[in-house]
Design a protein around this motif. Structure first.
Motif, mmCIF file in Angstrom:
data_model
loop_
_atom_site.group_PDB
_atom_site.id
_atom_site.type_symbol
_atom_site.label_atom_id
_atom_site.label_comp_id
_atom_site.label_asym_id
_atom_site.label_seq_id
_atom_site.Cartn_x
_atom_site.Cartn_y
_atom_site.Cartn_z
ATOM 1 N N SER A 163 0.882 -1.058 -0.116
ATOM 2 C CA SER A 163 0.050 0.257 0.141
ATOM 3 C C SER A 163 0.836 1.252 -0.019
ATOM 4 O O SER A 163 1.704 1.610 0.766
ATOM 5 C CB SER A 163 -0.901 0.101 1.214
ATOM 6 N N GLU A 164 0.641 2.051 -0.919
ATOM 7 C CA GLU A 164 1.512 3.238 -1.055
ATOM 8 C C GLU A 164 0.963 4.514 -0.180
ATOM 9 O O GLU A 164 -0.477 4.312 0.165
ATOM 10 C CB GLU A 164 1.397 3.814 -2.458
ATOM 11 N N ASP A 165 1.664 5.483 0.065
ATOM 12 C CA ASP A 165 1.314 6.634 0.888
ATOM 13 C C ASP A 165 -0.129 7.253 0.324
ATOM 14 O O ASP A 165 -0.312 7.454 -0.798
ATOM 15 C CB ASP A 165 2.288 7.577 1.094
ATOM 16 N N GLY A 166 -1.055 7.478 1.317
ATOM 17 C CA GLY A 166 -2.173 8.236 0.878
ATOM 18 C C GLY A 166 -3.090 8.628 2.258
ATOM 19 O O GLY A 166 -2.917 7.926 3.220
ATOM 20 N N GLU A 204 7.369 8.757 4.982
ATOM 21 C CA GLU A 204 7.459 9.752 6.118
ATOM 22 C C GLU A 204 6.185 10.362 6.586
ATOM 23 O O GLU A 204 5.742 10.917 5.750
ATOM 24 C CB GLU A 204 8.628 10.387 6.063
ATOM 25 N N SER A 205 5.719 10.027 7.748
ATOM 26 C CA SER A 205 4.490 10.937 8.194
ATOM 27 C C SER A 205 4.073 10.916 9.658
ATOM 28 O O SER A 205 4.615 9.988 10.286
ATOM 29 C CB SER A 205 3.010 10.263 7.548
ATOM 30 N N MET A 206 3.262 11.726 10.092
ATOM 31 C CA MET A 206 3.004 11.529 11.632
ATOM 32 C C MET A 206 2.296 10.167 12.024
ATOM 33 O O MET A 206 2.667 9.534 13.251
ATOM 34 C CB MET A 206 1.847 12.747 12.095
ATOM 35 N N GLU A 207 1.557 9.513 11.122
ATOM 36 C CA GLU A 207 0.946 8.326 11.400
ATOM 37 C C GLU A 207 1.979 7.319 11.574
ATOM 38 O O GLU A 207 2.020 6.387 12.421
ATOM 39 C CB GLU A 207 -0.300 8.232 10.233
ATOM 40 N N SER A 208 3.007 7.258 10.326
ATOM 41 C CA SER A 208 3.869 6.041 10.444
ATOM 42 C C SER A 208 4.775 6.361 11.664
ATOM 43 O O SER A 208 5.253 5.371 12.178
ATOM 44 C CB SER A 208 4.780 6.039 9.042
ATOM 45 N N ARG A 209 5.090 7.757 11.913
ATOM 46 C CA ARG A 209 5.812 7.592 13.412
ATOM 47 C C ARG A 209 5.003 7.358 14.641
ATOM 48 O O ARG A 209 5.725 6.736 15.439
ATOM 49 C CB ARG A 209 6.300 8.960 13.531
ATOM 50 N N ALA A 210 3.818 7.613 14.527
ATOM 51 C CA ALA A 210 2.925 7.088 15.558
ATOM 52 C C ALA A 210 2.976 5.415 15.639
ATOM 53 O O ALA A 210 3.090 5.064 16.838
ATOM 54 C CB ALA A 210 1.714 7.491 15.574
ATOM 55 N N ARG A 240 11.715 3.689 4.275
ATOM 56 C CA ARG A 240 11.169 5.160 3.693
ATOM 57 C C ARG A 240 10.886 5.782 4.958
ATOM 58 O O ARG A 240 10.565 7.018 4.890
ATOM 59 C CB ARG A 240 9.899 4.969 2.988
ATOM 60 N N CYS A 241 11.672 5.570 6.173
ATOM 61 C CA CYS A 241 11.384 6.153 7.389
ATOM 62 C C CYS A 241 12.628 7.137 7.353
ATOM 63 O O CYS A 241 13.737 6.625 7.603
ATOM 64 C CB CYS A 241 11.332 5.466 8.646
ATOM 65 N N ALA A 242 12.132 8.431 7.277
ATOM 66 C CA ALA A 242 13.267 9.535 7.797
ATOM 67 C C ALA A 242 13.674 9.261 9.289
ATOM 68 O O ALA A 242 13.076 8.947 10.214
ATOM 69 C CB ALA A 242 12.811 10.710 7.184
ATOM 70 N N ASP A 243 14.655 10.286 9.455
ATOM 71 C CA ASP A 243 15.260 10.260 10.957
ATOM 72 C C ASP A 243 14.095 10.885 11.856
ATOM 73 O O ASP A 243 13.566 12.055 11.494
ATOM 74 C CB ASP A 243 16.399 11.134 10.882
ATOM 75 N N SER A 244 13.866 10.286 12.997
ATOM 76 C CA SER A 244 12.945 11.118 13.902
ATOM 77 C C SER A 244 13.173 10.293 15.230
ATOM 78 O O SER A 244 13.905 9.230 15.487
ATOM 79 C CB SER A 244 11.419 10.569 13.656
ATOM 80 N N THR A 245 12.625 10.839 16.347
ATOM 81 C CA THR A 245 12.902 10.164 17.622
ATOM 82 C C THR A 245 12.466 8.668 17.351
ATOM 83 O O THR A 245 12.888 7.654 18.318
ATOM 84 C CB THR A 245 12.153 11.276 18.642
#
Length: 429
Positions: A163-166, A204-210, A240-245
């Motif tokens: 599933s691609e981002d959307g 990369e998104s708020m949801e994937s980081r969650a 596909r995850c960029a740098d984040s906490t």
């Protein structure tokens, strides 16, 4: 009557009595056996799980009779389709429409098993049908009242791997993040691997980081040591995850699990694991993962093939010079030398491209020295993209015999390239 005649009559009478008595005994015993057996609870033969052909046969009947499917049945159907690979290849368009319509309109309460089955089934669909099924899954997740068990988490995230981002995918991720956070069950090693593997196409998104934030403590709490395949799958899913906490927390948790793994990593797991690090910015947590991976690469008993080498080095493109990176490069240099098959054009471009942030060192030179003969041996013509990527990766390499050997190997490949180099290829080179 003579004595002989009397004896014969007596003998016939005895025979008739014996035959009648025997028949009566047999019939009595048969009746007794039937009565006894009917009162006994004999074990039923073991039921075999339904094959996809069984499911397809039932599906055709249900569609023909316009049968309204229950949520539990829909979940099982979608899982069966996913295990058969792709919906387009096993279902007609009318069957696809029927399943989608039933998924959207099914009345009754959706259990965690049914919803996770629907999530798992997403991987088999594409195009507009996939979009429709994603919307249905998001809706069912929002109405879910039953908590997820660990296996439901693994199934649901694994199903997102195509599933691609959307907006709808992000809504699903947001809902799953809350579900994971509230799950009281300790996740097994395969569940951890499957869950993170499913994120491989999530931007990369708020949801994937969650989701990462919810998964990190679950990885730490997992009492099982991760097996080799789970390590490769888990890190591969981070590509596909960029740098984040949140990402750094997952990397720190994974580093510990890699160290604890007593099982040798296979070539595929090594290639997948390092490939997944391609967007991870240089950090203490990334260096922890590299430090844990270096001995695992050396311990690998099977030779790395060209694709494994290209993927592994490509994943290092964000890694700045460090002791941990040098240990990985030294291990990879040994594996490149041991590789007996010629590298393809794609693997050459990817491998050298991954060195772009590596400062000049003995370990980098060892990798270049190992790569030079592989470039010479490549019989496949390099395209403009391969040439641009390969030379771009040498940007921080100081002048050395090893760099010159790579350039000498690249020169004839550039001349042999039949397609014109575009501006970006020339600029990168």
């Amino acid at each position: 009557m003579s004595s002989e005649m009397a004896a014969l009559c007596f003998h016939r009478a005895v025979c008739r009595w014996s035959t009648a008595s025997s028949t009566h005994c047999v019939r009595s015993y048969a009746n007794y056996a039937h009565s006894t057996l009917s009162q006994m609870q004999l074990p039923s033969p073991p039921s075999r799980p339904p094959t996809f052909h069984d499911v397809l046969g039932r599906l055709e009947f249900w569609q023909r009779t316009e049968h309204e499917l229950e949520p539990s049945v829909i979940g099982k159907i979608l899982v069966s389709i996913a295990k058969a690979r792709y919906a387009d290849s096993v279902l007609t368009e009318s069957q696809q429409r029927y399943i989608l319509q039933q998924t959207h309109s099914a009345s009754g309460q959706w259990s965690a098993q049914a919803v996770s089955g629907a999530c798992y089934g997403l991987q088999a669909w594409a195009g507009l049908p996939l979009n429709s099924l994603q919307e249905a899954v998001s809706n069912k997740l929002s109405q879910l009242q039953q908590p997820f068990a660990g296996r439901h988490i693994g199934m649901s995230l694994y199903g997102l791997r195509h599933s691609e981002d959307g907006p709808v995918v992000r809504a699903i991720l947001a809902q799953l993040a809350k579900i994971i956070a509230h799950c009281s069950e300790v996740l097994g090693e395969q569940i951890v691997g499957n869950a993170l593997y499913g994120l491989q196409r999530c931007a990369e998104s708020m949801e994937s980081r969650a989701v990462l934030a919810a998964m990190a403590p679950k990885i730490v709490q997992s009492s099982e040591a991760l097996k080799a395949q789970a390590i490769g799958n888990a890190l591969y899913g981070l590509q596909r995850c960029a740098d984040s906490t949140e990402l750094r927390a997952v990397l720190a948790a994974m580093a510990t699990k890699i160290i604890q793994c007593s099982e040798p990593l296979k070539a595929q797991a090594i290639g997948n694991a390092l490939y997944g690090l391609q967007r991870c910015a240089d950090s203490t947590e990334l260096q922890m993962v590299l430090a844990a991976m270096a001995p695992k690469i050396l311990e690998c008993s099977e030779p790395l093939e060209g694709q494994h080498i290209g993927n592994a080095l490509y994943g290092l493109q964000q890694c700045a010079d460090s002791t941990e990176l040098r240990a990985v490069l030294a291990a990879m240099a040994t594996k490149i030398i041991q590789c007996s098959e010629p590298l393809k054009a794609q693997a050459i471009g990817n491998a050298l491209y991954g060195l772009q942030r590596c400062a000049d060192s003995m370990e980098v030179r060892a990798v270049l020295a190992a790569m030079a003969p592989k470039i010479f041996q490549c019989s496949e013509p390099l395209k403009g993209q391969h040439i641009g990527n390969a030379l771009y990766g040498l940007q921080r390499c100081a002048d050395s015999m090893e760099v010159r050997a790579v350039l000498a190997a690249m020169a004839p490949k550039i001349l042999e390239c039949s397609e014109p180099l575009e501006g970006q290829h020339i600029g990168n080179a």
